[in-house]
Every structure is written in structure tokens, then in C-alpha cells.
Motif scaffolding. Structure first.
Motif, PDB file in Angstrom:
ATOM      1  N   UNK A   1     -29.934  58.821 -14.481  1.00 61.32           N
ATOM      2  CA  UNK A   1     -28.889  59.416 -13.649  1.00 61.32           C
ATOM      3  C   UNK A   1     -28.866  58.712 -12.292  1.00 61.32           C
ATOM      4  N   UNK A   2     -27.703  58.789 -11.630  1.00 59.69           N
ATOM      5  CA  UNK A   2     -27.525  58.158 -10.330  1.00 59.69           C
ATOM      6  C   UNK A   2     -27.624  59.224  -9.240  1.00 59.69           C
ATOM      7  N   UNK A   3     -28.584  59.126  -8.325  1.00 62.88           N
ATOM      8  CA  UNK A   3     -28.672  60.087  -7.227  1.00 62.88           C
ATOM      9  C   UNK A   3     -27.502  59.928  -6.244  1.00 62.88           C
ATOM     10  N   UNK A   4     -27.064  61.032  -5.665  1.00 59.56           N
ATOM     11  CA  UNK A   4     -26.080  61.013  -4.587  1.00 59.56           C
ATOM     12  C   UNK A   4     -26.824  60.998  -3.262  1.00 59.56           C
ATOM     13  N   UNK A   5     -26.480  60.045  -2.405  1.00 60.68           N
ATOM     14  CA  UNK A   5     -27.118  59.948  -1.087  1.00 60.68           C
ATOM     15  C   UNK A   5     -26.251  60.701  -0.078  1.00 60.68           C
ATOM     16  N   UNK A   6     -26.841  61.680   0.586  1.00 63.84           N
ATOM     17  CA  UNK A   6     -26.126  62.486   1.567  1.00 63.84           C
ATOM     18  C   UNK A   6     -26.786  62.346   2.931  1.00 63.84           C
ATOM     19  N   UNK A   7     -25.946  62.446   3.966  1.00 59.09           N
ATOM     20  CA  UNK A   7     -26.433  62.396   5.343  1.00 59.09           C
ATOM     21  C   UNK A   7     -26.348  63.795   5.913  1.00 59.09           C
ATOM     22  N   UNK A   8     -27.467  64.298   6.395  1.00 62.24           N
ATOM     23  CA  UNK A   8     -27.554  65.703   6.796  1.00 62.24           C
ATOM     24  C   UNK A   8     -27.002  65.978   8.190  1.00 62.24           C
ATOM     25  N   UNK A   9     -26.562  64.948   8.913  1.00 58.32           N
ATOM     26  CA  UNK A   9     -26.036  65.154  10.263  1.00 58.32           C
ATOM     27  C   UNK A   9     -24.846  64.246  10.486  1.00 58.32           C
ATOM     28  N   UNK A  10     -23.892  64.712  11.281  1.00 54.01           N
ATOM     29  CA  UNK A  10     -22.759  63.868  11.666  1.00 54.01           C
ATOM     30  C   UNK A  10     -22.839  63.471  13.136  1.00 54.01           C
ATOM     31  N   UNK A  11     -24.048  63.617  13.698  1.00 52.43           N
ATOM     32  CA  UNK A  11     -24.253  63.289  15.105  1.00 52.43           C
ATOM     33  C   UNK A  11     -24.247  61.779  15.330  1.00 52.43           C
ATOM     34  N   UNK A  12     -24.618  61.037  14.285  1.00 52.31           N
ATOM     35  CA  UNK A  12     -24.738  59.588  14.423  1.00 52.31           C
ATOM     36  C   UNK A  12     -23.721  58.892  13.514  1.00 52.31           C
ATOM     37  N   UNK A  13     -23.461  57.644  13.826  1.00 54.31           N
ATOM     38  CA  UNK A  13     -22.460  56.870  13.091  1.00 54.31           C
ATOM     39  C   UNK A  13     -23.172  56.036  12.025  1.00 54.31           C
ATOM     40  N   UNK A  14     -23.603  56.720  10.969  1.00 52.99           N
ATOM     41  CA  UNK A  14     -24.392  56.093   9.909  1.00 52.99           C
ATOM     42  C   UNK A  14     -23.482  55.719   8.751  1.00 52.99           C
ATOM     43  N   UNK A  15     -23.674  54.504   8.239  1.00 58.47           N
ATOM     44  CA  UNK A  15     -22.936  54.042   7.065  1.00 58.47           C
ATOM     45  C   UNK A  15     -23.928  53.664   5.979  1.00 58.47           C
ATOM     46  N   UNK A  16     -23.935  54.439   4.894  1.00 57.03           N
ATOM     47  CA  UNK A  16     -24.831  54.154   3.775  1.00 57.03           C
ATOM     48  C   UNK A  16     -24.264  52.970   3.002  1.00 57.03           C
ATOM     49  N   UNK A  17     -25.069  51.924   2.862  1.00 60.90           N
ATOM     50  CA  UNK A  17     -24.622  50.714   2.172  1.00 60.90           C
ATOM     51  C   UNK A  17     -24.996  50.733   0.690  1.00 60.90           C
ATOM     52  N   UNK A  18     -26.235  51.121   0.374  1.00 62.11           N
ATOM     53  CA  UNK A  18     -26.689  51.115  -1.019  1.00 62.11           C
ATOM     54  C   UNK A  18     -28.014  51.852  -1.111  1.00 62.11           C
ATOM     55  N   UNK A  19     -28.487  52.014  -2.330  1.00 62.47           N
ATOM     56  CA  UNK A  19     -29.840  52.547  -2.532  1.00 62.47           C
ATOM     57  C   UNK A  19     -30.428  51.894  -3.776  1.00 62.47           C
ATOM     58  N   UNK A  20     -31.736  51.727  -3.761  1.00 61.63           N
ATOM     59  CA  UNK A  20     -32.473  51.112  -4.860  1.00 61.63           C
ATOM     60  C   UNK A  20     -33.635  51.994  -5.283  1.00 61.63           C
ATOM     61  N   UNK A  21     -33.826  52.164  -6.576  1.00 59.46           N
ATOM     62  CA  UNK A  21     -32.933  51.732  -7.656  1.00 59.46           C
ATOM     63  C   UNK A  21     -31.658  52.577  -7.687  1.00 59.46           C
ATOM     64  N   UNK A  22     -30.608  52.042  -8.331  1.00 56.53           N
ATOM     65  CA  UNK A  22     -29.351  52.777  -8.386  1.00 56.53           C
ATOM     66  C   UNK A  22     -29.458  53.989  -9.309  1.00 56.53           C
ATOM     67  N   UNK A  23     -30.287  53.884 -10.368  1.00 62.65           N
ATOM     68  CA  UNK A  23     -30.481  55.004 -11.283  1.00 62.65           C
ATOM     69  C   UNK A  23     -31.968  55.270 -11.468  1.00 62.65           C
ATOM     70  N   UNK A  24     -32.277  56.513 -11.732  1.00 62.99           N
ATOM     71  CA  UNK A  24     -33.670  56.910 -11.997  1.00 62.99           C
ATOM     72  C   UNK A  24     -33.709  57.645 -13.332  1.00 62.99           C
ATOM     73  N   UNK A  25     -34.876  57.559 -13.996  1.00 61.80           N
ATOM     74  CA  UNK A  25     -35.056  58.327 -15.231  1.00 61.80           C
ATOM     75  C   UNK A  25     -35.570  59.713 -14.876  1.00 61.80           C
ATOM     76  N   UNK A  26     -35.439  60.643 -15.781  1.00 67.76           N
ATOM     77  CA  UNK A  26     -35.838  62.022 -15.506  1.00 67.76           C
ATOM     78  C   UNK A  26     -36.569  62.594 -16.725  1.00 67.76           C
TER      79      UNK A  26
END
Length: 335
Positions: A304-329
Motif C-alpha cells: 500500500x502507498x502511505x499518504x503524507x500529511x503535514x500537521x501544520x499550515x504555519x510553514x510553507x512546506x512542499x512535500x516532494x516525495x517519500x521513499x519507499x513509495x509503497x510498504x508491505x503490511x
């Protein structure tokens, strides 16, 4: 009655002069000395003046294009089709007067009070100011006008601005347009079909600072009126830096009694953030990696592919990618 054509007269005179110069070049300076050329040119000028005096005192017929301009129109009405650019008018008169008319054609002002305009009458009124000219024919004779109810409509502005940033620079927030909408006025059948209005295309290169500039709107056709012809394009620009953060993968909406583990248990989030905000973001690590339980129950692959969330809108953060893209469960079954 002969028809005068000033274009042909001009063309013939230019051709004659070119032939004269060519003849001088061919026969050389010995046969045609400077004095002879001067005498010839003076004689030619006198001959031309005499020719004009004699011939332009005669009567001719001239076809001339007179520009058509929209005059008065009721405030609550608007044209749905544009007027022709000009009317072709045949005028008879003395050559001198026709020459002046040819060089300075008057405009035909069309007063819109009903659906038809008699252009012959309009032209005749304009020609009354020039004595001894007789209007013989006007094309088109009758001008049909498509009049509709005049309405106004507010539509958003769509900027057509391309921004190419210098390395590591980007928008700090979404650009702003001021005003972000304009009012368009015109015939109802035209205005009702307009959903937005674009600006002219503008390209900015190597941008590394805030943007504040006027951008012209696309020019409207003659049948429409815009409330403004330009808008202000404003944008904040910042220099970004890259960062990485390890985030634990969690399950969202996990039913009671269920236990899911992931492999790997952490993902590495790559992001960019303005340089001045980097240290604060590193300290708080505002990222979460979540997998909805529904995604697990509907997945046949085991990854499955995790969703990356940012818990604050105080900063100007841009999520580019994450590794690995999928994880087993794995579902952990209790004893």
C-alpha cells in the motif's frame, strides 16, 4: 466622363523616373552632363505642373473607401455584429477636389436608432461640407444592424503569466490578481457566453524576488467594453532548501482488536521549505504517514502507498516525495 485613379498616376511617374535614371547610368556622364540633367528635371517639373493644372480641372469619377464609425446608440442597446470597416463611394467632381478627398477621406458616423441605416443619406450629409461633389453610388446602400439588449456581467480574470524561477526559488504562496474579476458589457448573446477573461501572455525568467507588475488584459472586440484594461499580478517569492524526515507509518480507522504492522515501519519524506523556516520544521517534524484501513482491505497485492500529511499550515512546506513509495503490511493475530 473619365474615372480617376491616383494610384496608377503615381505608379507611372515613378516608373518614368526609374527609366530616366537607368538611361543616365547606361549612357554615362559624358552624354548626360549634370547641367543637362538639371535642365531636364526643371522642364519635367514644369510640365507636370502644367499637366496637373489642365487635367485636374476636369470632371472625374473617383471610387473611395470612407471609414464607418459608430455614432450614437441607445444606452440599453448594443450591437451583436460589428459594422463593416468602410463603405465604397463613387464621387463625381473636379480633379482637385477629388484629390483632396482621396488624401483625406471623411468618416461616416452611423447613428444607431433602429435596425437599418441608409448609408447614402449618411454619406450625402458628410459630403455637404465639400461643395461641387456629387455622390453617385454607395456600397453597401443599406446597412442592417443587429441590435440586442445591452447587459453587464462580472467574470473572473485568468492570468496567462509563465514564471521561470532561478535555481531553488519558487512561489511562497499562490499569486494574486487584483482585481480578480472584471465587468464586461455588450450584447446579451455575446456576453452570456463569456465565462472568464484572459490576460495577455507574459513570460518572466530567472525570477528570484517578489513580483509586482501590471498585466494587460486581452483586447476586446469592438462590440465589448471592459471595466479595466489591465490587472496587477502580485506574488511572493522565496528561496527554498531541501530536507528529509523519517516518519512512522500508522493505520487510520483501524477497527478494535486489529493490529497492522508495516515493513519498513518508517518512510523518508523529502520536502522543500523556505530557508528561513528550515530549522523550525526540523525541530517539530510536522509530517505523518498514514494508510487508511479501507485501503488495506481493498488491496490484493500486499503493498500500500502511505499518504503524507503535514500537521501544520504555519510553514510553507512542499512535500516532494517519500521513499519507499509503497510498504508491505501484515495483520498481527493475537493468541
Amino acid at each position: 466622363m473619365s474615372e480617376i485613379n491616383f494610384s496608377q498616376i503615381t505608379e507611372r511617374l515613378l516608373t518614368f523616373w526609374d527609366n530616366l535614371l537607368k538611361r543616365v547610368d547606361d549612357e554615362g556622364s559624358k552624354a548626360y552632363s549634370r547641367e543637362k540633367i538639371v535642365v531636364f528635371v526643371v522642364a519635367l517639373i514644369l510640365a507636370l505642373c502644367l499637366w496637373f493644372l489642365v487635367n485636374l480641372s476636369r470632371a472625374y469619377v473617383l471610387n473611395v473607401n470612407l471609414p464607418i464609425e459608430l455614432g450614437n446608440i441607445p444606452d440599453d442597446r448594443a450591437l451583436a455584429e460589428d459594422l463593416p470597416d468602410f463603405a465604397t463611394v463613387s464621387v463625381q467632381g473636379e480633379g482637385w477636389k477629388l484629390l483632396n478627398l482621396y488624401n483625406n477621406p471623411p468618416q461616416i458616423f452611423v447613428d444607431v436608432t433602429n435596425g437599418e441605416v441608409n448609408l447614402y443619406d449618411q454619406v450625402q450629409q458628410q459630403m455637404n461640407a465639400i461643395p461641387d461633389l456629387d455622390v453617385q453610388k454607395v456600397q453597401p446602400l443599406i446597412l442592417s444592424l443587429d441590435l440586442e439588449e445591452k447587459i453587464s456581467k462580472k467574470v473572473p480574470v485568468r492570468p496567462s503569466v509563465t514564471v521561470n524561477f532561478a535555481d531553488q526559488f519558487d512561489f511562497l504562496s499562490e499569486p494574486r490578481i487584483s482585481p480578480d474579476s472584471i465587468t464586461i458589457s455588450g450584447a446579451s448573446s455575446i456576453v452570456n457566453n463569456i465565462m472568464a477573461w484572459e490576460t495577455d501572455s507574459v513570460a518572466l525568467g530567472d525570477v528570484r524576488s517578489d513580483i509586482s507588475r501590471a498585466v494587460s488584459l486581452k483586447a476586446p472586440p469592438n462590440l465589448l467594453i471592459l471595466s479595466t484594461d489591465a490587472v496587477q499580478f502580485n506574488a511572493q517569492v522565496a528561496q527554498y532548501t531541501e530536507g528529509e524526515s523519517k516518519v512512522f507509518v500508522r493505520t487510520r480507522n483501524l477497527p478494535g482488536g486489529q493490529n497492522i504492522t508495516f515493513s519498513p515501519a518508517f518512510v523518508t519524506v523529502r520536502y522543500t521549505v523556505p530557508i528561513e523556516e528550515y530549522s523550525d520544521v526540523v525541530d517539530i517534524n510536522p509530517f505523518t504517514a498514514v494508510v487508511p484501513y479501507s485501503a488495506i482491505t481493498q488491496d490484493p497485492s500486499g503493498f500500500v502507498r502511505p499518504d503524507i500529511e503535514v500537521s501544520t499550515n504555519q510553514y510553507h512546506i512542499k512535500v516532494e516525495s517519500h521513499q519507499p513509495e509503497k510498504v508491505s503490511y501484515f495483520e498481527v493475530v493475537g493468541n
